[in-house]
Write a protein that holds these residues in place. Structure first.
Motif, PDB file in Angstrom:
ATOM      1  N   SER A  62      12.021  -1.358  -4.878  1.00  0.00           N
ATOM      2  CA  SER A  62      12.329   0.077  -4.820  1.00  0.00           C
ATOM      3  C   SER A  62      11.058   0.895  -4.644  1.00  0.00           C
ATOM      4  O   SER A  62      10.853   1.548  -3.627  1.00  0.00           O
ATOM      5  CB  SER A  62      13.066   0.507  -6.092  1.00  0.00           C
ATOM      6  OG  SER A  62      14.329  -0.112  -6.174  1.00  0.00           O
ATOM      7  N   GLY A  63      10.170   0.846  -5.655  1.00  0.00           N
ATOM      8  CA  GLY A  63       9.003   1.712  -5.643  1.00  0.00           C
ATOM      9  C   GLY A  63       8.089   1.505  -4.457  1.00  0.00           C
ATOM     10  O   GLY A  63       7.707   2.460  -3.771  1.00  0.00           O
ATOM     11  N   VAL A  64       7.727   0.250  -4.166  1.00  0.00           N
ATOM     12  CA  VAL A  64       6.751  -0.022  -3.110  1.00  0.00           C
ATOM     13  C   VAL A  64       7.402  -0.101  -1.730  1.00  0.00           C
ATOM     14  O   VAL A  64       6.993   0.594  -0.791  1.00  0.00           O
ATOM     15  CB  VAL A  64       5.982  -1.332  -3.410  1.00  0.00           C
ATOM     16  CG1 VAL A  64       5.062  -1.691  -2.241  1.00  0.00           C
ATOM     17  CG2 VAL A  64       5.182  -1.192  -4.692  1.00  0.00           C
ATOM     18  N   ALA A  65       8.445  -0.944  -1.590  1.00  0.00           N
ATOM     19  CA  ALA A  65       8.985  -1.226  -0.257  1.00  0.00           C
ATOM     20  C   ALA A  65       9.617   0.006   0.385  1.00  0.00           C
ATOM     21  O   ALA A  65       9.414   0.265   1.575  1.00  0.00           O
ATOM     22  CB  ALA A  65      10.007  -2.363  -0.338  1.00  0.00           C
ATOM     23  N   TYR A  66      10.402   0.770  -0.369  1.00  0.00           N
ATOM     24  CA  TYR A  66      11.020   1.962   0.219  1.00  0.00           C
ATOM     25  C   TYR A  66       9.975   3.021   0.556  1.00  0.00           C
ATOM     26  O   TYR A  66      10.147   3.797   1.506  1.00  0.00           O
ATOM     27  CB  TYR A  66      12.086   2.533  -0.715  1.00  0.00           C
ATOM     28  CG  TYR A  66      13.428   1.853  -0.586  1.00  0.00           C
ATOM     29  CD1 TYR A  66      14.312   2.196   0.433  1.00  0.00           C
ATOM     30  CD2 TYR A  66      13.806   0.859  -1.479  1.00  0.00           C
ATOM     31  CE1 TYR A  66      15.538   1.569   0.553  1.00  0.00           C
ATOM     32  CE2 TYR A  66      15.044   0.224  -1.369  1.00  0.00           C
ATOM     33  CZ  TYR A  66      15.896   0.581  -0.350  1.00  0.00           C
ATOM     34  OH  TYR A  66      17.121  -0.050  -0.228  1.00  0.00           O
ATOM     35  N   THR A  67       8.878   3.065  -0.205  1.00  0.00           N
ATOM     36  CA  THR A  67       7.784   3.974   0.140  1.00  0.00           C
ATOM     37  C   THR A  67       7.109   3.525   1.426  1.00  0.00           C
ATOM     38  O   THR A  67       6.770   4.346   2.287  1.00  0.00           O
ATOM     39  CB  THR A  67       6.760   4.031  -1.007  1.00  0.00           C
ATOM     40  OG1 THR A  67       7.418   4.447  -2.204  1.00  0.00           O
ATOM     41  CG2 THR A  67       5.646   5.028  -0.687  1.00  0.00           C
ATOM     42  N   LEU A  68       6.921   2.207   1.572  1.00  0.00           N
ATOM     43  CA  LEU A  68       6.375   1.670   2.825  1.00  0.00           C
ATOM     44  C   LEU A  68       7.278   2.025   4.005  1.00  0.00           C
ATOM     45  O   LEU A  68       6.803   2.326   5.102  1.00  0.00           O
ATOM     46  CB  LEU A  68       6.216   0.152   2.728  1.00  0.00           C
ATOM     47  CG  LEU A  68       5.140  -0.372   1.769  1.00  0.00           C
ATOM     48  CD1 LEU A  68       5.203  -1.889   1.696  1.00  0.00           C
ATOM     49  CD2 LEU A  68       3.758   0.083   2.219  1.00  0.00           C
ATOM     50  N   GLN A  69       8.602   1.995   3.776  1.00  0.00           N
ATOM     51  CA  GLN A  69       9.538   2.361   4.836  1.00  0.00           C
ATOM     52  C   GLN A  69       9.336   3.812   5.254  1.00  0.00           C
ATOM     53  O   GLN A  69       9.273   4.131   6.449  1.00  0.00           O
ATOM     54  CB  GLN A  69      10.975   2.165   4.377  1.00  0.00           C
ATOM     55  CG  GLN A  69      11.993   2.590   5.442  1.00  0.00           C
ATOM     56  CD  GLN A  69      13.397   2.813   4.899  1.00  0.00           C
ATOM     57  OE1 GLN A  69      13.659   2.537   3.730  1.00  0.00           O
ATOM     58  NE2 GLN A  69      14.276   3.335   5.725  1.00  0.00           N
ATOM     59  N   ILE A  70       9.245   4.708   4.266  1.00  0.00           N
ATOM     60  CA  ILE A  70       9.103   6.134   4.571  1.00  0.00           C
ATOM     61  C   ILE A  70       7.803   6.400   5.325  1.00  0.00           C
ATOM     62  O   ILE A  70       7.776   7.159   6.309  1.00  0.00           O
ATOM     63  CB  ILE A  70       9.160   6.958   3.271  1.00  0.00           C
ATOM     64  CG1 ILE A  70      10.584   6.927   2.690  1.00  0.00           C
ATOM     65  CG2 ILE A  70       8.721   8.407   3.510  1.00  0.00           C
ATOM     66  CD1 ILE A  70      10.719   7.561   1.331  1.00  0.00           C
ATOM     67  N   ILE A  71       6.715   5.762   4.895  1.00  0.00           N
ATOM     68  CA  ILE A  71       5.428   5.942   5.576  1.00  0.00           C
ATOM     69  C   ILE A  71       5.450   5.257   6.938  1.00  0.00           C
ATOM     70  O   ILE A  71       5.000   5.807   7.943  1.00  0.00           O
ATOM     71  CB  ILE A  71       4.284   5.387   4.711  1.00  0.00           C
ATOM     72  CG1 ILE A  71       4.176   6.180   3.400  1.00  0.00           C
ATOM     73  CG2 ILE A  71       2.955   5.450   5.470  1.00  0.00           C
ATOM     74  CD1 ILE A  71       3.213   5.587   2.396  1.00  0.00           C
ATOM     75  N   GLY A  72       6.001   4.042   6.980  1.00  0.00           N
ATOM     76  CA  GLY A  72       5.993   3.267   8.214  1.00  0.00           C
ATOM     77  C   GLY A  72       6.868   3.835   9.312  1.00  0.00           C
ATOM     78  O   GLY A  72       6.586   3.634  10.495  1.00  0.00           O
TER      79      GLY A  72
END
Length: 305
Positions: A237-247
Protein backbone atom coordinates in the motif's frame (compact mmCIF):
# COMPACT_ATOMS: atom_id res chain seq x y z
CA UNK A 1 9.78 13.82 -18.22
CA UNK A 2 11.90 10.73 -17.55
CA UNK A 3 9.74 8.04 -19.14
CA UNK A 4 12.24 5.23 -18.60
CA UNK A 5 12.56 6.05 -14.91
CA UNK A 6 8.80 6.21 -14.48
CA UNK A 7 8.35 2.92 -16.34
CA UNK A 8 10.86 1.33 -13.96
CA UNK A 9 8.88 2.65 -10.96
CA UNK A 10 5.71 1.04 -12.35
CA UNK A 11 7.48 -2.30 -12.83
CA UNK A 12 8.85 -2.05 -9.27
CA UNK A 13 5.31 -1.43 -8.00
CA UNK A 14 4.13 -4.50 -9.93
CA UNK A 15 6.90 -6.55 -8.30
CA UNK A 16 5.84 -5.50 -4.79
CA UNK A 17 2.16 -6.24 -5.57
CA UNK A 18 3.07 -9.62 -7.04
CA UNK A 19 4.89 -10.71 -3.88
CA UNK A 20 2.04 -9.28 -1.78
CA UNK A 21 -0.51 -11.64 -3.35
CA UNK A 22 0.56 -14.42 -0.98
CA UNK A 23 0.36 -12.06 2.00
CA UNK A 24 -3.13 -11.01 0.93
CA UNK A 25 -4.39 -14.60 0.90
CA UNK A 26 -2.81 -15.53 4.24
CA UNK A 27 -3.72 -12.31 6.05
CA UNK A 28 -7.31 -12.25 4.77
CA UNK A 29 -7.93 -15.79 5.97
CA UNK A 30 -6.42 -14.97 9.36
CA UNK A 31 -8.31 -11.80 10.35
CA UNK A 32 -11.06 -11.51 7.73
CA UNK A 33 -11.03 -9.77 4.33
CA UNK A 34 -12.44 -6.39 5.40
CA UNK A 35 -10.28 -6.23 8.54
CA UNK A 36 -7.20 -6.96 6.45
CA UNK A 37 -8.02 -4.15 4.02
CA UNK A 38 -8.87 -1.65 6.77
CA UNK A 39 -5.74 -2.25 8.84
CA UNK A 40 -3.38 -2.39 5.87
CA UNK A 41 -4.84 0.90 4.59
CA UNK A 42 -4.23 2.71 7.88
CA UNK A 43 -0.70 1.24 8.00
CA UNK A 44 -0.09 2.42 4.43
CA UNK A 45 -1.25 5.94 5.30
CA UNK A 46 0.76 6.05 8.54
CA UNK A 47 4.09 4.98 7.00
CA UNK A 48 3.83 7.78 4.44
CA UNK A 49 3.53 10.56 7.06
CA UNK A 50 7.24 10.50 8.07
CA UNK A 51 8.16 10.15 4.39
CA UNK A 52 6.28 13.38 3.63
CA UNK A 53 8.02 15.23 6.49
CA UNK A 54 11.45 13.94 5.44
CA UNK A 55 10.96 14.82 1.77
CA UNK A 56 9.76 18.30 2.69
CA UNK A 57 12.80 18.90 4.94
CA UNK A 58 15.15 17.69 2.20
CA UNK A 59 13.32 20.00 -0.25
CA UNK A 60 12.69 17.10 -2.62
CA UNK A 61 8.93 17.63 -2.77
CA UNK A 62 7.36 19.20 -5.82
CA UNK A 63 3.93 20.86 -5.95
CA UNK A 64 3.52 21.30 -2.18
CA UNK A 65 -0.03 22.67 -1.83
CA UNK A 66 0.14 26.31 -0.73
CA UNK A 67 -3.23 27.79 -1.60
CA UNK A 68 -6.72 26.78 -0.51
CA UNK A 69 -7.52 25.67 -4.07
CA UNK A 70 -4.40 23.47 -4.27
CA UNK A 71 -5.20 21.81 -0.94
CA UNK A 72 -8.79 21.24 -2.06
CA UNK A 73 -7.57 19.62 -5.31
CA UNK A 74 -5.17 17.38 -3.34
CA UNK A 75 -7.92 16.13 -1.03
CA UNK A 76 -10.26 15.70 -3.98
CA UNK A 77 -7.68 13.51 -5.74
CA UNK A 78 -7.00 11.52 -2.58
CA UNK A 79 -10.71 11.04 -1.95
CA UNK A 80 -11.60 9.74 -5.42
CA UNK A 81 -8.47 7.56 -5.65
CA UNK A 82 -9.27 6.28 -2.16
CA UNK A 83 -12.76 5.23 -3.24
CA UNK A 84 -11.31 3.33 -6.21
CA UNK A 85 -8.65 1.64 -4.03
CA UNK A 86 -11.30 0.67 -1.47
CA UNK A 87 -13.62 -0.89 -4.01
CA UNK A 88 -10.92 -2.72 -5.98
CA UNK A 89 -9.33 -4.23 -2.86
CA UNK A 90 -12.66 -5.12 -1.23
CA UNK A 91 -14.04 -6.86 -4.32
CA UNK A 92 -10.77 -8.70 -4.98
CA UNK A 93 -10.47 -9.83 -1.37
CA UNK A 94 -14.11 -10.98 -1.26
CA UNK A 95 -13.74 -12.82 -4.56
CA UNK A 96 -10.76 -14.74 -3.18
CA UNK A 97 -12.52 -15.32 0.14
CA UNK A 98 -15.65 -16.76 -1.51
CA UNK A 99 -13.85 -19.22 -3.71
CA UNK A 100 -12.19 -17.81 -6.84
CA UNK A 101 -8.84 -19.62 -7.21
CA UNK A 102 -5.76 -17.42 -7.00
CA UNK A 103 -4.73 -18.07 -10.61
CA UNK A 104 -8.17 -17.30 -11.98
CA UNK A 105 -8.38 -14.19 -9.77
CA UNK A 106 -5.03 -13.04 -11.16
CA UNK A 107 -6.27 -13.43 -14.73
CA UNK A 108 -9.62 -11.73 -14.13
CA UNK A 109 -8.04 -8.87 -12.15
CA UNK A 110 -5.48 -8.25 -14.89
CA UNK A 111 -8.26 -7.74 -17.41
CA UNK A 112 -7.99 -4.06 -16.50
CA UNK A 113 -5.27 -3.87 -19.17
CA UNK A 114 -8.07 -4.19 -21.74
CA UNK A 115 -10.42 -1.83 -19.89
CA UNK A 116 -7.89 1.01 -19.45
CA UNK A 117 -7.36 1.85 -23.16
CA UNK A 118 -11.12 1.45 -23.78
CA UNK A 119 -12.03 3.79 -20.89
CA UNK A 120 -9.20 6.10 -21.94
CA UNK A 121 -11.03 6.82 -25.20
CA UNK A 122 -13.82 8.49 -23.19
CA UNK A 123 -11.20 10.63 -21.42
CA UNK A 124 -9.46 11.59 -24.69
CA UNK A 125 -6.45 9.34 -23.96
CA UNK A 126 -5.45 7.69 -27.22
CA UNK A 127 -2.83 4.95 -27.31
CA UNK A 128 -0.58 3.77 -30.12
CA UNK A 129 -1.55 0.81 -32.33
CA UNK A 130 1.41 -1.20 -31.01
CA UNK A 131 0.01 -0.77 -27.48
CA UNK A 132 -3.29 -2.37 -28.55
CA UNK A 133 -1.30 -5.26 -30.07
CA UNK A 134 0.72 -5.58 -26.85
CA UNK A 135 -2.49 -5.61 -24.77
CA UNK A 136 -3.93 -8.45 -26.90
CA UNK A 137 -0.69 -10.45 -26.60
CA UNK A 138 -0.65 -9.87 -22.83
CA UNK A 139 -4.19 -11.27 -22.44
CA UNK A 140 -3.00 -14.49 -24.14
CA UNK A 141 0.02 -14.61 -21.84
CA UNK A 142 -2.11 -13.98 -18.76
CA UNK A 143 -4.43 -16.81 -19.71
CA UNK A 144 -1.52 -19.24 -20.03
CA UNK A 145 0.03 -17.97 -16.81
CA UNK A 146 -3.03 -17.86 -14.56
CA UNK A 147 -5.70 -20.17 -15.87
CA UNK A 148 -5.78 -23.89 -15.20
CA UNK A 149 -9.40 -24.80 -15.79
CA UNK A 150 -12.58 -23.37 -17.29
CA UNK A 151 -13.60 -19.73 -17.63
CA UNK A 152 -17.07 -20.47 -16.25
CA UNK A 153 -18.18 -17.40 -14.34
CA UNK A 154 -19.40 -17.74 -10.74
CA UNK A 155 -20.54 -15.11 -8.24
CA UNK A 156 -17.07 -14.84 -6.71
CA UNK A 157 -15.62 -14.32 -10.22
CA UNK A 158 -18.04 -11.44 -10.82
CA UNK A 159 -16.69 -9.79 -7.66
CA UNK A 160 -13.15 -10.06 -9.06
CA UNK A 161 -14.28 -8.63 -12.42
CA UNK A 162 -15.75 -5.63 -10.58
CA UNK A 163 -12.33 -5.30 -8.92
CA UNK A 164 -10.76 -5.27 -12.39
CA UNK A 165 -13.06 -2.45 -13.51
CA UNK A 166 -12.24 -0.43 -10.38
CA UNK A 167 -8.54 -1.06 -11.01
CA UNK A 168 -8.94 0.50 -14.45
CA UNK A 169 -10.83 3.44 -12.94
CA UNK A 170 -8.05 3.92 -10.38
CA UNK A 171 -5.42 4.10 -13.13
CA UNK A 172 -7.50 6.68 -15.01
CA UNK A 173 -8.08 8.63 -11.79
CA UNK A 174 -4.38 8.64 -10.93
CA UNK A 175 -3.57 9.72 -14.49
CA UNK A 176 -5.88 12.74 -14.07
CA UNK A 177 -4.54 13.93 -10.71
CA UNK A 178 -0.89 12.75 -10.73
CA UNK A 179 0.52 15.78 -12.55
CA UNK A 180 -1.69 18.26 -10.68
CA UNK A 181 -0.94 17.40 -7.04
CA UNK A 182 1.90 16.12 -4.85
CA UNK A 183 2.02 12.34 -5.26
CA UNK A 184 3.10 11.12 -1.81
CA UNK A 185 0.49 13.28 -0.06
CA UNK A 186 -2.26 12.03 -2.38
CA UNK A 187 -1.21 8.42 -1.75
CA UNK A 188 -1.32 9.03 2.01
CA UNK A 189 -4.81 10.52 1.76
CA UNK A 190 -6.15 7.75 -0.48
CA UNK A 191 -5.24 5.09 2.09
CA UNK A 192 -6.64 7.11 4.96
CA UNK A 193 -9.90 7.33 2.98
CA UNK A 194 -9.78 3.57 2.29
CA UNK A 195 -9.26 2.85 5.98
CA UNK A 196 -12.16 5.07 7.02
CA UNK A 197 -14.52 3.60 4.40
CA UNK A 198 -13.84 0.03 5.58
CA UNK A 199 -13.82 0.78 9.33
CA UNK A 200 -17.59 0.48 9.90
CA UNK A 201 -18.03 -2.66 7.71
CA UNK A 202 -15.10 -4.22 9.61
CA UNK A 203 -16.71 -3.50 12.99
CA UNK A 204 -20.17 -4.68 11.92
CA UNK A 205 -19.38 -7.79 9.85
CA UNK A 206 -16.09 -9.11 11.25
CA UNK A 207 -15.84 -7.94 14.84
CA UNK A 208 -19.49 -8.02 15.90
CA UNK A 209 -20.55 -10.74 13.44
CA UNK A 210 -17.75 -13.28 14.01
CA UNK A 211 -17.79 -13.87 17.75
CA UNK A 212 -17.04 -10.43 19.15
CA UNK A 213 -13.98 -8.34 19.95
CA UNK A 214 -12.22 -11.09 21.91
CA UNK A 215 -12.17 -13.57 19.03
CA UNK A 216 -11.10 -10.83 16.60
CA UNK A 217 -8.24 -9.65 18.84
CA UNK A 218 -7.06 -13.24 19.34
CA UNK A 219 -6.78 -13.69 15.57
CA UNK A 220 -5.04 -10.33 15.29
CA UNK A 221 -2.48 -11.17 18.00
CA UNK A 222 -0.75 -13.76 15.82
CA UNK A 223 2.38 -13.07 13.75
CA UNK A 224 0.60 -15.00 10.99
CA UNK A 225 -1.67 -11.97 10.78
CA UNK A 226 0.83 -9.16 11.35
CA UNK A 227 3.57 -10.21 8.95
CA UNK A 228 1.15 -10.14 5.95
CA UNK A 229 -0.46 -6.94 7.31
CA UNK A 230 2.86 -5.14 7.65
CA UNK A 231 4.03 -6.19 4.21
CA UNK A 232 0.73 -5.33 2.54
CA UNK A 233 0.38 -2.09 4.50
CA UNK A 234 3.90 -0.69 4.42
CA UNK A 235 5.13 -1.99 1.06
CA UNK A 236 2.13 -2.96 -1.08
CA UNK A 237 0.00 0.00 0.00
CA UNK A 238 2.37 2.69 1.24
CA UNK A 239 5.28 2.19 -1.16
CA UNK A 240 3.88 0.50 -4.28
CA UNK A 241 0.81 2.71 -4.76
CA UNK A 242 3.00 5.78 -4.24
CA UNK A 243 5.37 4.45 -6.91
CA UNK A 244 2.33 4.07 -9.18
CA UNK A 245 1.25 7.69 -8.64
CA UNK A 246 4.77 9.00 -9.29
CA UNK A 247 5.46 6.57 -12.13
CA UNK A 248 2.27 7.34 -14.03
CA UNK A 249 3.29 10.98 -14.51
CA UNK A 250 3.84 11.43 -18.22
CA UNK A 251 3.12 7.77 -19.05
CA UNK A 252 0.08 6.86 -21.14
CA UNK A 253 -2.41 5.02 -18.86
CA UNK A 254 -2.68 2.11 -21.33
CA UNK A 255 1.09 1.61 -21.23
CA UNK A 256 1.07 2.02 -17.44
CA UNK A 257 -1.55 -0.71 -17.07
CA UNK A 258 0.52 -2.99 -19.31
CA UNK A 259 3.63 -2.51 -17.16
CA UNK A 260 1.66 -3.10 -13.97
CA UNK A 261 0.19 -6.30 -15.39
CA UNK A 262 3.62 -7.80 -14.67
CA UNK A 263 2.18 -8.20 -11.17
CA UNK A 264 0.81 -11.57 -12.31
CA UNK A 265 4.22 -12.71 -13.53
CA UNK A 266 5.92 -11.65 -10.31
CA UNK A 267 3.24 -13.35 -8.19
CA UNK A 268 3.95 -16.69 -9.91
CA UNK A 269 7.72 -16.19 -9.63
CA UNK A 270 7.37 -15.28 -5.94
CA UNK A 271 5.35 -18.42 -5.33
CA UNK A 272 8.06 -20.45 -7.03
CA UNK A 273 10.86 -18.90 -4.97
CA UNK A 274 9.19 -18.34 -1.58
CA UNK A 275 6.71 -21.22 -1.50
CA UNK A 276 8.73 -23.63 -3.67
CA UNK A 277 5.86 -23.95 -6.14
CA UNK A 278 6.99 -25.43 -9.44
CA UNK A 279 6.26 -23.60 -12.68
CA UNK A 280 5.09 -25.77 -15.56
CA UNK A 281 5.77 -25.14 -19.24
CA UNK A 282 2.43 -23.34 -19.72
CA UNK A 283 3.22 -20.84 -16.94
CA UNK A 284 6.75 -20.24 -18.22
CA UNK A 285 5.35 -19.64 -21.73
CA UNK A 286 2.80 -17.18 -20.28
CA UNK A 287 5.57 -15.24 -18.50
CA UNK A 288 7.66 -15.09 -21.66
CA UNK A 289 4.72 -13.86 -23.76
CA UNK A 290 3.87 -11.10 -21.25
CA UNK A 291 7.49 -9.94 -21.08
CA UNK A 292 7.59 -9.88 -24.90
CA UNK A 293 4.41 -7.78 -24.99
CA UNK A 294 5.85 -5.28 -22.49
CA UNK A 295 9.05 -5.00 -24.54
CA UNK A 296 6.95 -4.41 -27.68
CA UNK A 297 5.02 -1.62 -25.99
CA UNK A 298 8.27 0.02 -24.83
CA UNK A 299 9.90 0.01 -28.27
CA UNK A 300 10.26 3.53 -29.72
CA UNK A 301 8.09 4.31 -32.71
CA UNK A 302 9.65 5.26 -36.01
CA UNK A 303 9.48 8.95 -36.68
CA UNK A 304 7.60 9.95 -39.80
CA UNK A 305 9.56 11.98 -42.30
Amino acid sequence: MNTKRNSFLLVLAAFIWGVAFVAQRVGGDQVGPISFICIRSFIGSAVLLPAIILLDKMKLTKRIPATKEEKKLLWKGGFFCGICVTLLTVFQQLGLYYGTPAGKAGFLTSCYIVLVPVLGIFFHKKCAFKTWIAVAITVVGLYLLCMDGSLRIQLSDILVLICSFMGAMHIICVDYFAEKVEGVRMSCIQFFVAGMLTLIPMCFFEIHGNGGMGVWLTALSSWNAWIPLLYAGALSSGVAYTLQIIGQQGVNPALASLLMSLESVFSVLAGSVLLRERMNFREIAGCAIIFAAVLLAQMPEKKKN
